[in-house]
Design a protein around this motif. Structure first.
Motif, short mmCIF file in Angstrom:
data_model
loop_
_atom_site.label_atom_id
_atom_site.label_comp_id
_atom_site.label_asym_id
_atom_site.label_seq_id
_atom_site.Cartn_x
_atom_site.Cartn_y
_atom_site.Cartn_z
N LYS A 60 -2.98 -1.84 5.09
CA LYS A 60 -1.28 -2.47 4.77
C LYS A 60 -0.95 -2.50 3.37
N GLN A 61 -1.87 -3.36 2.45
CA GLN A 61 -1.62 -3.67 1.39
C GLN A 61 -1.46 -2.24 0.32
N LEU A 62 -2.29 -1.40 0.63
CA LEU A 62 -2.38 0.00 -0.06
C LEU A 62 -1.18 0.71 0.37
N ALA A 63 -0.65 0.64 1.53
CA ALA A 63 0.60 1.29 1.88
C ALA A 63 1.95 0.67 1.04
N SER A 64 1.81 -0.41 0.77
CA SER A 64 2.85 -1.18 0.19
C SER A 64 2.91 -1.13 -1.37
#
Length: 69
Positions: A60-64
């Motif tokens: 999730k953090q990488l996608a953001s």
């Protein structure tokens, strides 16, 4: 350990080469064994669950992430 000794062993550094490894065996009953296996299985299950939650959070953090000039 000298470099030539390390080379002779094929650059493999094994703990047993440097430390005495002692394994202590303790007799336990079948009930104690089963209880320990249950506790270990529950702990491992909880750790796997936490691992999956952390994987999802990392994804999730990488996608953001956004590129900023």
């Amino acid at each position: 350990m000298m470099m030539n000794q390390i080379r002779e062993k094929g650059y493999v550094l094994s703990v047993g080469q440097h430390f005495d490894i002692k394994i202590e065996y303790v007799d336990i009953s079948e009930e104690e064994f089963n209880a320990q296996m249950k506790a270990d299985t529950e702990e491992l299950t909880a750790m796997f669950k936490e691992s999956h939650e952390l994987e999802e959070e990392i994804q999730k953090q990488l996608a953001s992430l956004k590129f900023v000039k």
